[in-house]
Write an enzyme that holds these catalytic residues in place. Structure first.
Site, PDB file in Angstrom:
ATOM      1  N   CYS A   1       0.824  -1.211   0.000  1.00 29.01           N
ATOM      2  CA  CYS A   1       0.000   0.000   0.000  1.00 29.01           C
ATOM      3  C   CYS A   1       0.855   1.256   0.000  1.00 29.01           C
ATOM      4  O   CYS A   1       0.515   2.265  -0.627  1.00 29.01           O
ATOM      5  CB  CYS A   1      -0.943  -0.012   1.197  1.00 29.01           C
ATOM      6  SG  CYS A   1      -0.103  -0.158   2.802  1.00 29.01           S
TER       7      CYS A   1
ATOM      8  N   HIS B   1      -1.964   1.082   7.309  1.00 26.01           N
ATOM      9  CA  HIS B   1      -2.335   1.128   5.890  1.00 26.01           C
ATOM     10  C   HIS B   1      -2.092   2.528   5.331  1.00 26.01           C
ATOM     11  O   HIS B   1      -2.565   3.518   5.895  1.00 26.01           O
ATOM     12  CB  HIS B   1      -3.809   0.747   5.739  1.00 26.01           C
ATOM     13  CG  HIS B   1      -4.260   0.566   4.324  1.00 26.01           C
ATOM     14  ND1 HIS B   1      -3.575  -0.197   3.403  1.00 26.01           N
ATOM     15  CD2 HIS B   1      -5.349   1.065   3.661  1.00 26.01           C
ATOM     16  CE1 HIS B   1      -4.218  -0.175   2.246  1.00 26.01           C
ATOM     17  NE2 HIS B   1      -5.292   0.589   2.380  1.00 26.01           N
TER      18      HIS B   1
ATOM     19  N   ASN C   1      -7.945   4.618  -2.239  1.00 25.30           N
ATOM     20  CA  ASN C   1      -7.365   3.371  -1.748  1.00 25.30           C
ATOM     21  C   ASN C   1      -6.654   2.643  -2.891  1.00 25.30           C
ATOM     22  O   ASN C   1      -6.658   3.106  -4.035  1.00 25.30           O
ATOM     23  CB  ASN C   1      -8.463   2.492  -1.142  1.00 25.30           C
ATOM     24  CG  ASN C   1      -7.931   1.521  -0.112  1.00 25.30           C
ATOM     25  OD1 ASN C   1      -6.721   1.336   0.035  1.00 25.30           O
ATOM     26  ND2 ASN C   1      -8.822   0.873   0.617  1.00 25.30           N
TER      27      ASN C   1
END
Length: 506
Positions: free
Chosen positions: A287, A419, A470
């Site tokens: 990520c 994240h 995202n």
């Protein structure tokens, strides 16, 4: 006769020769007897073994036939239940009628086999039928299965949804045992989303959930997928970081004491002129690379006034050695790599979803470098979005976060930053219009339920939110994005937003 005997010459060598011949004959005689005995024994054993194994093969064959007959009976019962279920099917379950195209055959046969295995596993766990009990000897051996079929309607319902889920997410499993375990994981998540969505609008809930590519993960897989964000030592920060206000003052954009009250109510960089559709990191914990590259892509396009172009996350995974590849990292170290090396185009260094042994950046054309790394304080996020554009942030992703499907997220977050994502805007909306965002694809029935559940509340209350890009593909959330609840000033730090914020300076 005595005369003849007397004429025989018995020499010592002759006597020895006779003894040796006699011994040789005796030994050979014994060997012959042993060989004959062994041969007879072997023949007898072979015959007995042949008879035994032949009978055993017959027994095994009969057992196999009995087992096959039993299984066919059980599946026949399941087929009856499945047909009854089909009669009451709704639109969500139409997949039961469709062919499931894979090597194992059509959906119905696969569904029946999986249900049979599931039923058998459950029977082994709670066996209410004692086959050793004399009183049960004459009872149909499918009794235990029929005894449990009443509860199979729910399993059929969830299994049909699971097969649809498998096809939509291109899921392939090694064997039936793994498929059943994945099914159990999926069922837990599916039931969780249904329970959550029943409550949407109540107790302040302003978002809905949906199963996605991560819904068949076990708890251990969830924990392994989200790695704690790598920390950045102060000596590196002092060497490479430029605080936001100092950067803006250096570029004559604002005075150092500029306040956020001058900014508009919303800012949204989701336009196709700023970004390509959200990418998917897959099962690799990269990520941090996607957040950093996404930030660089915006900066490159904005600086050069070009259409969006894709750069290489795989280069960061393979070459940014301060990070841990698929085992986590921090966008800061990706920007640090860009300062010293440059960035490859995505087509020249495509994403693989795993870390290679070697850095292959020599194969591509290295484009623009980053010169410094900007740093943003929690109370400067709105300022940063208005003056420099998107910035990388860290959040505490939880199971609620993963299951997000639309609305303004106000669910439970992980207290640990695990994240990396890209902050691309902020906004506000009346509570009654929380699902009216143009990027939301929430089912109209859920929106209706939400509005019914908030009746009696002050639906004119304003909900403030962040817009976050995202790296789980465009089918997750609201087209690959999530709106996260915030306070008006944007400094409440909900879900970790604002704790670890960087941006590249070109």
């Amino acid at each position: 006769m005595s005369d003849n005997i007397g004429q025989i010459n018995f020499t010592i060598p002759g006597i020895q020769s006779l003894d040796e011949n006699d011994t040789y004959l005796k030994i050979n005689h014994k060997k012959t007897i042993k060989i004959c005995a062994y041969a007879i024994t072997a023949i007898a054993l072979f015959f007995i073994g042949g008879v035994f194994f032949k009978n055993q093969a017959k027994i095994n064959a009969l057992d196999a036939i009995d087992e096959a007959v039993l299984m066919n009976k059980e599946i026949a019962h399941l087929r009856e239940i499945l047909n009854k279920y089909k009669a009451t099917i709704n639109e969500d379950d139409e997949f039961v009628y469709q062919a499931y195209d894979n090597k194992n055959g059509d959906s119905e046969n696969q569904l029946l086999l999986m249900l049979h295995k599931l039923l058998k596993n459950n029977a082994n766990k709670v066996n209410t039928f004692d086959v050793n009990n004399e009183s049960n000897k004459n009872i149909d051996p499918t009794y235990i299965f029929r005894q449990k079929l009443e509860s199979m309607q729910d399993n059929i319902k969830y299994a049909s949804k699971f097969f649809k889920y498998m096809k939509e997410n291109n899921k392939k499993y090694e064997n039936m045992d793994e498929q059943l375990q994945r099914f159990e994981n999926f069922k837990i998540r599916y039931m969780k989303t249904q329970k959550h969505n029943e409550m949407v609008g109540k107790n302040g809930l302003t978002y809905v959930q949906k199963v996605n590519q991560y819904s068949d993960f076990s708890k251990e897989e969830f924990d392994n997928y989200f790695k704690k964000l790598l920390s950045v030592p102060m000596d590196l920060k002092s060497k490479y970081i430029v605080p936001l206000k100092k950067h803006l003052a250096n570029t004559n954009l604002i005075s150092v004491d500029n306040k956020s009250k001058d900014f508009p109510d919303s800012r949204d960089y989701r336009s196709k002129f700023n970004f390509l559709p959200p990418k998917d990191q897959g099962n690799c914990g990269s990520c941090w690379a996607f957040a950093a590259i996404g930030n660089f892509e915006y900066l490159y396009v904005h600086t050069r006034h070009e259409m969006p172009i894709s750069f290489s996350e795989q280069q960061m995974v393979d070459c940014s050695t301060e990070n841990y590849g698929c085992d986590g990292g921090n966008p800061f170290y990706a920007f640090l790599y860009m300062i010293n090396n440059g960035v490859c185009l995505g087509d020249e260094y495509p994403y693989k979803g795993h870390e290679d042994f070697f850095c292959l950046n020599y194969r591509c054309s290295l484009l623009g470098r980053v010169h410094f790394i900007g740093d943003v304080k929690p109370n400067e996020l709105i300022m940063a979005l208005n003056y420099v554009g998107p910035v990388t942030i860290a959040v505490g992703a939880s199971e609620d976060f993963v299951l997000y499907s639309g609305g303004v997220f106000d669910g439970e977050c992980n207290p640990e930053l695990n994240h990396s994502v890209l902050l691309v805007g902020y906004g506000q909306v009346k509570k009654s219009l929380a699902f009216e965002d143009s990027h939301s694809n929430v089912d109209s029935n859920l929106i209706k339920k939400y509005k019914e559940n908030i009746k009696g509340d002050d639906d004119d209350d304003i909900i403030y939110y962040w817009i976050v890009r995202n790296s789980w593909g465009p089918n997750w959330g609201e087209g690959g994005y999530i709106r996260i609840k915030r306070n008006k000033a944007g400094d409440d730090g909900f879900c970790g937003v604002g704790s670890d914020v960087f941006f590249p300076i070109y």
